[in-house]
Each structure stands twice: as structure tokens, then as C-alpha cells.
Design a protein around this motif. Structure first.
Motif, PDB file in Angstrom:
ATOM      1  N   VAL A   1      17.748 -14.051  42.340  1.00 18.90           N
ATOM      2  CA  VAL A   1      16.773 -13.435  43.241  1.00 18.90           C
ATOM      3  C   VAL A   1      15.646 -12.793  42.436  1.00 18.90           C
TER       4      VAL A   1
ATOM      5  N   HIS B   1      12.227 -15.247  44.242  1.00 23.14           N
ATOM      6  CA  HIS B   1      12.702 -14.947  45.590  1.00 23.14           C
ATOM      7  C   HIS B   1      12.739 -16.201  46.473  1.00 23.14           C
ATOM      8  N   ASP B   2      11.683 -16.980  46.392  1.00 23.91           N
ATOM      9  CA  ASP B   2      11.587 -18.144  47.275  1.00 23.91           C
ATOM     10  C   ASP B   2      12.679 -19.167  46.958  1.00 23.91           C
TER      11      ASP B   2
ATOM     12  N   HIS C   1      15.959 -17.931  48.168  1.00 24.93           N
ATOM     13  CA  HIS C   1      16.058 -18.029  49.629  1.00 24.93           C
ATOM     14  C   HIS C   1      16.365 -19.457  50.077  1.00 24.93           C
ATOM     15  N   TYR C   2      15.667 -20.418  49.496  1.00 26.94           N
ATOM     16  CA  TYR C   2      15.872 -21.813  49.894  1.00 26.94           C
ATOM     17  C   TYR C   2      17.229 -22.352  49.451  1.00 26.94           C
TER      18      TYR C   2
ATOM     19  N   ASN D   1      20.890 -14.564  50.372  1.00 27.70           N
ATOM     20  CA  ASN D   1      20.294 -13.525  51.205  1.00 27.70           C
ATOM     21  C   ASN D   1      19.460 -12.611  50.309  1.00 27.70           C
ATOM     22  N   VAL D   2      18.177 -12.890  50.239  1.00 23.89           N
ATOM     23  CA  VAL D   2      17.298 -12.179  49.308  1.00 23.89           C
ATOM     24  C   VAL D   2      17.228 -10.694  49.639  1.00 23.89           C
TER      25      VAL D   2
END
Length: 348
Positions: free
Chosen positions: A220, A224-225, A228-229, A233-234
Motif C-alpha cells: 500500500v 495505493h492504486d 487497490h486493484y 483494502n487501502v
């Protein structure tokens, strides 16, 4: 030696050496003898068993605040609120130490857990605001430092005492004081907290490097992206990171409240322990073993500096300049890395 492999170790060492060299230059320019100054500094750290004990006592909270800052760094966050988390942890630990009289095997862990929870709560707030509302953690944590300072002062005066500036001493069953360490270090304030700090360093290393959750937290922090993908759970991990970081800082406060002072008092300003933790984390490369070594450096400088005015006539402020120079060179690590790589290329 493979330069690329040991680059992260070489750069902090070179930064420290450069800081000491420039510190010597400043002493010369200011009319002081750098050899006498550094000799007095060295003696103030290692010259007597009392100084060694005080150095270990000083580096104990530095390890924990360094871990707090580094844990947030490793997960993509900048926790400048470590200072405030130390203060609330200090208060919580002493409150438990004063309010209850329990067996030591229960009292000490309970006070330390209370400090960790207080620091964790103080870290939860900026973590939640970052995750839920995208409020930058730097702004929130800076403000939380001032809130911690003034709220704890009010609680000390109006809740823990009857308008006094200092609480009662904690019960002996909550104290980290060590008669053994006192005897071997000529009655220094060294206490059992050093073992807690070392255990905390191991916990951070194990959590980040050897667990799935640690990998997720670092992922994370990297992106972040992408995290997330990949299904992580960021937002939850941002909050968890700040909570763990705050817990380390809270325990640092417990080391002061249960070990060094055994009470809590109204503070006219910040302790500086949390802010120094930023430099400790930077010099330590945000790694557990590096933080222990960096904390030893800072603890030694702080304690050894007390010997410099009397032995060499050098003012204490000079040590602060040396520390600032070390931080400057660490922050200029790109330049040091570039120089090392140039030497490597020329040596081929």
C-alpha cells in the motif's frame, strides 16, 4: 564488497562522518579545539559506567520513536505526530502507575499497554482522516502534537492532581527501575525499558518482513492504486499503519514515565523525543537494526554533550549543529550515492 548491495549502509556512515568533520570545522572557526571537544564528547559517553548507563537510558525512547516514524515511512506515510503520541502515552502509563496498586507482573504490562493504546488512538485520528477524507497526515499530525501537549497539561492539573504541576510518583510495582543496572552503572537511570525497545525493534522487523500483513502494508505504501486493484483494502491499511506507528510512540512515552522519571509533569513545550525520532529513522534507513544504531548515536551525542562545556569549553548548542549537519547529509543521500557510483565507475 558489492557497492550496490551495501549502499544503504554506507550512505548513513558517510553522512555521520561528514557531519562530524564539518562539526570540527565549525569548532575551529568558533575558536574551540575540535580534538578536545570530541575527546570530551567521547569521555561523556564511554568514560565512566554512569555515562554508559545514561546513554543507554537516553537511546531507549529514541529506538521506539525511530520505529514509529520508520513504520509509517515504510508504509507510505509521514507521521510527524510522534511527539504528541509520546506525550499521551507518557500520561496514560503514569496514570495507570498511580491509580492502581497491583502485582508488578500485571502492573507493568498494564501500564505499557495503556501507553500503547493511547498512542495508537492518537495515531488513529490522522489515519482515519487520511483514509476517509484524504486529509494529508502531515497537517493533521502536526496539529495533534499541540492538542496532545495542552490536553495532557490540563488533565495533569485538573484530573491527576489538585492544580499541581507534577503527578505523584508511580507505585514501585509499575516502575521499570533496575537496582541491578543502578549498581553496575554507578546509579544511572538506566532501566529495563531497553529490553522493551529491542523487542519492539524485532516486532517491527518481523511484522514488515516476515508476515503477509506486513507485505500488504508495504505494498500500500509503494502504490495505493496497484494495491487497490490487487484486492487490498487501502483505507484499512492506512489506518492500521498509523495505529501501529502511534503504539510504538506511546510505548516510548511509557519508557519516560515508568523508567526515567516515574511521574508526569506539566510541560512548557515539546519533549523533542518524537522529533528526534524522525532523524533517527532517516539515519537508520527505516530499518530496525539501523534505527538501533542511529538511536545509539543520538543518545551518545545527547549525553556526551553534557561533558563538553566543562571539559572543553564547547557549548551544548554545537552538538545540535552536528546533529543538524548529519541530518543534512543524510537528506543529501542522492548526492553521496552519485559520488560513490562515480568512484565505482572510475575504478573499473
Amino acid at each position: 564488497m558489492n557497492l550496490n548491495r551495501y549502499m544503504n549502509l554506507l550512505i548513513p556512515i558517510i553522512a555521520v562522518i561528514l557531519g562530524l568533520i564539518f562539526g570540527a570545522i565549525i569548532m575551529l572557526v568558533s575558536g574551540y579545539d575540535p580534538i578536545a571537544g570530541y575527546s570530551a564528547l567521547w569521555y561523556g559517553i564511554f568514560g565512566e559506567s554512569y555515562y554508559i548507563g545514561e546513554t543507554i537510558r537516553q537511546l531507549t525512547p529514541y529506538i521506539l520513536t525511530g520505529l514509529a516514524v520508520a513504520f509509517a515511512f515504510r508504509t507510505g506515510l509521514f507521521n510527524i505526530g510522534v511527539e504528541g503520541q509520546v506525550i499521551v502515552g507518557w500520561l496514560a502509563a503514569v496514570w495507570v502507575g498511580v491509580a492502581f496498586e497491583l502485582p508488578a507482573i500485571i502492573h507493568i504490562p498494564l501500564a505499557i499497554i495503556a501507553a500503547a493504546l493511547a498512542g495508537a488512538f492518537w495515531g488513529f485520528i490522522p489515519g482515519f482522516l487520511k483514509a476517509r477524507f484524504k486529509v494529508h497526515e502531515v497537517i493533521v499530525t502536526i496539529m495533534m502534537n499541540y492538542i496532545a501537549l495542552h490536553v495532557t497539561n490540563a488533565l495533569i492539573r485538573n484530573v491527576m492532581t489538585d492544580n499541581a504541576d507534577k503527578s505523584d510518583k508511580i507505585f514501585p510495582t509499575a516502575s521499570l527501575r533496575s537496582e541491578f543496572f543502578e549498581n553496575i552503572t554507578d546509579y544511572s537511570r538506566m532501566h529495563y525499558g531497553i529490553f522493551i525497545a529491542l523487542i519492539a525493534a524485532f516486532i517491527m522487523w518481523f511484522l514488515l518482513e516476515r508476515t503477509t500483513k506486513g507485505y500488504e502494508l508495504r505494498a500500500v505504501g509503494f502504490n495505493h492504486d496497484a494495491a487497490h486493484y490487487s484486492g487490498m483494502n487501502v483505507n484499512r491499511n492506512i489506518i492500521l499503519s498509523m495505529v501501529i506507528s502511534g503504539a510504538f510512540a506511546g510505548v516510548a512515552g511509557a519508557m519516560e514515565g515508568l523508567g526515567t522519571f516515574e511521574y508526569v509533569s506539566v510541560k512548557g513545550g515539546f519533549t523533542g523525543i518524537g522529533f528526534d525520532g524522525i532523524a533517527v529513522a532517516l539515519i537508520g534507513g527505516n530499518a530496525a537494526i539501523g534505527i538501533i544504531l542511529a538511536a545509539a548515536l543520538f543518545g551518545g551525542l545527547k549525553v556526551g554533550a553534557l561533558n563538553m562545556p566543562s571539559e572543553a569549553g564547547v557549548p551544548n548548542e554545537l552538538v545540535e549543529i552536528i546533529i543538524a549537519l548529519i541530518i543534512f547529509f543524510v537528506a543529501s543521500s542522492y548526492f553521496i550515492r552519485w559520488i560513490l557510483l562515480r568512484f565505482k565507475k572510475e575504478g573499473k
